[in-house]
Scaffold this motif. Sequence first.
Motif, PDB file in Angstrom:
ATOM      1  N   ALA A  16       1.226  -1.069   0.042  1.00  0.00           N
ATOM      2  CA  ALA A  16       0.214   0.043   0.243  1.00  0.00           C
ATOM      3  C   ALA A  16       0.768   1.764   0.216  1.00  0.00           C
ATOM      4  O   ALA A  16       0.269   2.146  -0.603  1.00  0.00           O
ATOM      5  CB  ALA A  16      -1.159   0.174   1.242  1.00  0.00           C
ATOM      6  N   HIS A  42       5.319  -1.997  -6.742  1.00  0.00           N
ATOM      7  CA  HIS A  42       3.786  -1.970  -5.946  1.00  0.00           C
ATOM      8  C   HIS A  42       2.971  -3.579  -6.547  1.00  0.00           C
ATOM      9  O   HIS A  42       1.843  -4.652  -6.144  1.00  0.00           O
ATOM     10  CB  HIS A  42       2.443  -0.957  -6.594  1.00  0.00           C
ATOM     11  N   ARG A  83       2.041  -6.707  -5.600  1.00  0.00           N
ATOM     12  CA  ARG A  83       1.149  -7.088  -4.834  1.00  0.00           C
ATOM     13  C   ARG A  83       0.691  -8.841  -5.692  1.00  0.00           C
ATOM     14  O   ARG A  83      -0.314  -9.691  -5.315  1.00  0.00           O
ATOM     15  CB  ARG A  83       0.324  -6.405  -5.843  1.00  0.00           C
ATOM     16  N   ALA A 117      -5.808  -2.861   7.534  1.00  0.00           N
ATOM     17  CA  ALA A 117      -7.199  -2.964   6.511  1.00  0.00           C
ATOM     18  C   ALA A 117      -8.526  -4.469   6.761  1.00  0.00           C
ATOM     19  O   ALA A 117      -9.578  -3.853   6.125  1.00  0.00           O
ATOM     20  CB  ALA A 117      -6.467  -2.892   5.423  1.00  0.00           C
ATOM     21  N   GLY A 118      -7.574  -5.533   6.497  1.00  0.00           N
ATOM     22  CA  GLY A 118      -8.537  -6.363   6.942  1.00  0.00           C
ATOM     23  C   GLY A 118      -9.258  -7.038   8.075  1.00  0.00           C
ATOM     24  O   GLY A 118     -10.053  -8.055   8.062  1.00  0.00           O
ATOM     25  N   THR A 165     -12.170  -2.483   8.782  1.00  0.00           N
ATOM     26  CA  THR A 165     -13.255  -2.240   8.071  1.00  0.00           C
ATOM     27  C   THR A 165     -14.560  -2.828   7.918  1.00  0.00           C
ATOM     28  O   THR A 165     -15.576  -3.023   7.387  1.00  0.00           O
ATOM     29  CB  THR A 165     -12.326  -2.181   6.198  1.00  0.00           C
ATOM     30  N   SER A 168      -7.208   9.109  -1.290  1.00  0.00           N
ATOM     31  CA  SER A 168      -5.586   7.961  -1.974  1.00  0.00           C
ATOM     32  C   SER A 168      -5.215   9.382  -3.161  1.00  0.00           C
ATOM     33  O   SER A 168      -5.564   8.290  -3.816  1.00  0.00           O
ATOM     34  CB  SER A 168      -7.011   6.892  -2.133  1.00  0.00           C
ATOM     35  N   PHE A 213     -14.737  -0.243  -2.480  1.00  0.00           N
ATOM     36  CA  PHE A 213     -13.897  -1.026  -2.379  1.00  0.00           C
ATOM     37  C   PHE A 213     -12.329  -0.146  -3.530  1.00  0.00           C
ATOM     38  O   PHE A 213     -11.482  -1.121  -3.641  1.00  0.00           O
ATOM     39  CB  PHE A 213     -13.235  -2.860  -2.337  1.00  0.00           C
ATOM     40  N   CYS A 215      -8.827  -2.363  -3.562  1.00  0.00           N
ATOM     41  CA  CYS A 215      -8.792  -3.452  -2.366  1.00  0.00           C
ATOM     42  C   CYS A 215      -8.643  -4.822  -2.967  1.00  0.00           C
ATOM     43  O   CYS A 215      -9.048  -5.313  -3.466  1.00  0.00           O
ATOM     44  CB  CYS A 215     -10.141  -3.411  -1.417  1.00  0.00           C
TER      45      CYS A 215
HETATM   46  C1  HEM Z   1     -15.850  -3.838   3.958  1.00  0.00           C
HETATM   47  C2  HEM Z   1     -14.686  -4.043   4.227  1.00  0.00           C
HETATM   48  C3  HEM Z   1     -13.767  -3.062   3.098  1.00  0.00           C
HETATM   49  C4  HEM Z   1     -13.290  -2.214   2.027  1.00  0.00           C
HETATM   50  C5  HEM Z   1     -14.869  -1.259   2.565  1.00  0.00           C
HETATM   51  C6  HEM Z   1     -12.001  -1.825   2.094  1.00  0.00           C
HETATM   52  C7  HEM Z   1     -11.782  -0.813   1.265  1.00  0.00           C
HETATM   53  C8  HEM Z   1     -10.363  -0.614   0.604  1.00  0.00           C
HETATM   54  C9  HEM Z   1     -10.498   0.370  -0.292  1.00  0.00           C
HETATM   55  C10 HEM Z   1     -11.235   2.079  -0.637  1.00  0.00           C
HETATM   56  C11 HEM Z   1      -8.852   0.588  -0.199  1.00  0.00           C
HETATM   57  C12 HEM Z   1      -8.081   1.344  -0.766  1.00  0.00           C
HETATM   58  C13 HEM Z   1      -7.569   2.708  -0.604  1.00  0.00           C
HETATM   59  C14 HEM Z   1      -6.678   3.476  -0.961  1.00  0.00           C
HETATM   60  O1  HEM Z   1      -6.919   3.472  -2.084  1.00  0.00           O
HETATM   61  O2  HEM Z   1      -5.281   4.085  -0.509  1.00  0.00           O
HETATM   62  C15 HEM Z   1      -8.604  -0.620   0.058  1.00  0.00           C
HETATM   63  C16 HEM Z   1      -7.099  -1.256  -0.058  1.00  0.00           C
HETATM   64  C17 HEM Z   1      -6.719  -1.795   0.482  1.00  0.00           C
HETATM   65  N1  HEM Z   1      -7.333  -2.956   1.434  1.00  0.00           N
HETATM   66 FE1  HEM Z   1      -9.240  -2.903   1.801  1.00  0.00          FE
HETATM   67  N2  HEM Z   1     -11.234  -2.836   2.343  1.00  0.00           N
HETATM   68  C18 HEM Z   1     -12.293  -3.403   3.127  1.00  0.00           C
HETATM   69  C19 HEM Z   1     -11.490  -4.895   3.343  1.00  0.00           C
HETATM   70  C20 HEM Z   1     -10.613  -5.658   3.899  1.00  0.00           C
HETATM   71  C21 HEM Z   1      -9.795  -6.310   4.134  1.00  0.00           C
HETATM   72  C22 HEM Z   1     -10.464  -7.496   4.257  1.00  0.00           C
HETATM   73  C23 HEM Z   1      -8.599  -7.130   3.361  1.00  0.00           C
HETATM   74  C24 HEM Z   1      -7.807  -7.550   3.787  1.00  0.00           C
HETATM   75  C25 HEM Z   1      -6.815  -8.587   3.170  1.00  0.00           C
HETATM   76  C26 HEM Z   1      -7.877  -5.446   2.816  1.00  0.00           C
HETATM   77  C27 HEM Z   1      -6.824  -5.088   2.507  1.00  0.00           C
HETATM   78  C28 HEM Z   1      -6.552  -4.307   1.906  1.00  0.00           C
HETATM   79  C29 HEM Z   1      -5.117  -3.879   1.898  1.00  0.00           C
HETATM   80  C30 HEM Z   1      -3.855  -4.566   1.644  1.00  0.00           C
HETATM   81  C31 HEM Z   1      -5.267  -2.950   0.139  1.00  0.00           C
HETATM   82  C32 HEM Z   1      -3.633  -2.108  -0.265  1.00  0.00           C
HETATM   83  C33 HEM Z   1      -4.046  -2.786  -1.755  1.00  0.00           C
HETATM   84  C34 HEM Z   1      -3.614  -1.730  -2.395  1.00  0.00           C
HETATM   85  O3  HEM Z   1      -2.308  -1.053  -1.917  1.00  0.00           O
HETATM   86  O4  HEM Z   1      -2.726  -2.554  -3.520  1.00  0.00           O
HETATM   87  N3  HEM Z   1      -9.107  -4.553   3.040  1.00  0.00           N
HETATM   88  N4  HEM Z   1      -9.344  -1.412   0.669  1.00  0.00           N
END
Ligand code: HEM
Length: 514
Positions: free
Chosen positions: A125, A133, A137, A313-314, A317, A383, A446, A453
């Motif tokens: 992230a 990245h 990833r 994050a996991g 949220t 973001s 997401f 995400c």
């Molecule tokens: C309702 C649940 C969730 C929502 C609404 C959500 C939403 C998001 C959003 C909007 C982003 C983009 C953030 C950005 O651009 O700064 C993100 C990134 C991310 N989320 Fe989620 N998330 C959720 C659940 C999870 C779960 C269960 C995990 C477990 C692995 C997770 C892991 C991540 C990670 C590691 C990133 C960074 C991805 C990257 O940089 O490539 N999230 N999430």
Amino acid sequence: MTQSLESFKTINLSGICLLAVAIYVVSFIIYRLYFHPLCGIPGPRLAAITSWYETYYDLFKTPSGQYWNKIDELHKEYGPIIRINPDEIQIHDPEFYNQIYAGGSTKRHRYARSVSGNGSPGSMASAVSHDLHRLRRSSLNPFFSRAAVLRLEERIQSRVRILCERLSSFLQRGEIVDMSVAMTSLTLDIITEYSFGESWNLMDNDDLSYNFIKVMRGGFETLQVRKLFNSAIQLVPPSILAWSSLNMKVFLEFKYRCFETCRLIKIAHNDTKANSTTRQTQINLFTEALDRLPEEEIETQRLADEALVLITAGSETTSRALATLIYHVLRNPHILANLRQELDTAIPNANMEVPYLTLEALPYLTATIRESLRVSALVPNRSLLTADEPLQYKQWSLKPGTAFCMNTSKYLLDASIYSNPTMFDPERWLGDTRRTQKLLHHFAPFSKGHRGCIGMNLAYAELYLVSAYIIRRFDMRLYDVIRERDVDTVRDAFIGLPSIESKGVRVEMIRKRN
Ligand code: HEM
């Protein structure tokens, strides 16, 4: 005479220094206002001059983390594109979201300042360059694909089983359950098991580890300080930082726990490689990632940074989305009745377990989950990304390297897409398919593109399984829950948080259903 000459010289020297500083500051302001590449973008002059404008709303206002709301007001005044900081712009235009958060062959780099305080510089992230990245990833992507999550289903089902047992104990003891804590306990147990092969088992405690979770959440409160003083914080020894505030201590302990876990996983992995008779009992994604990444990417601290992001994050949220869903369903008897009707048909016996795929096909449950992802507005964080190609937004040309964003939370609450946007209304997703298609086109809880995400499939599986079973199996009643105080996102701390006064989504367990 000599003395007065000396003091004249001193005064003169200080005067020259002051004048030089004044000239520097004035030239700097003039540059930022009239010659900076973003000088033609609308917005408040103070925000164009200094990022202290943002800092005021994010750090010094009470409660903190308010700039995302202020920017929303600024959009009403200045239009869809605003210079929110000297070097950053925000666009709010639903038709432009996919160009900002693009995927495919486009490259999107992270704007470094936007992740500077997240405490995990080695995570995917935080990877600034698009290619780094992608590398990070790609080592984790296979574990979060839909197929991988479907293979994981039994592990999630077994955790939901434990959650329901715990809720039954609350019912027997006649105690109130804080659903926001219960859900974090569950999601942390799932993500730690999945990541490390060993769950933290927070649900094993009768109180669902209430105190641990309450304290752990204090770590989020340090975000705005870390963001602003990140460079200075790096220079302070951890022992002094920990001493400076309880929240900081908690955050550092959390980081240390991730580090220790990754260190042990590496040792176990090296043992397995050296001695083929020692088999690891449980596959976990960090062990797998060790074999997929080049040497420089599997340094323990880097893995610990990745772990920290995955766990935070996991957990919070999905947990907040679930607590929000429970609140709105219990608050609205007609929504509860519609949902029950559908669930009672799909799960004729309350103790029955049904496959995730069966639940996913239920239209009213799906609509309720979408609504909860929408109104909970879980990620208000800006973001910020940069692109290699120039971007054209209306009459404004954005040069390569310009930092831009659109606020995902505000996109989910946009009144031009959703009528009465803060109202929890599953019906808006049902019926007229053309209208639903339009809503789905704009639905991005997401986020989207390369930086969207990674945990989306896991989150959906948790949302469906938990909400279906809890609502099917238990009669519950809200206990002194006020939406504005306890439920809605009002603060930006990377993830969205409810008010500081929040008492959680507390629920009385009334009876088990058949
Ligand atoms: C309702 C649940 C969730 C929502 C609404 C959500 C939403 C998001 C959003 C909007 C982003 C983009 C953030 C950005 O651009 O700064 C993100 C990134 C991310 N989320 Fe989620 N998330 C959720 C659940 C999870 C779960 C269960 C995990 C477990 C692995 C997770 C892991 C991540 C990670 C590691 C990133 C960074 C991805 C990257 O940089 O490539 N999230 N999430």
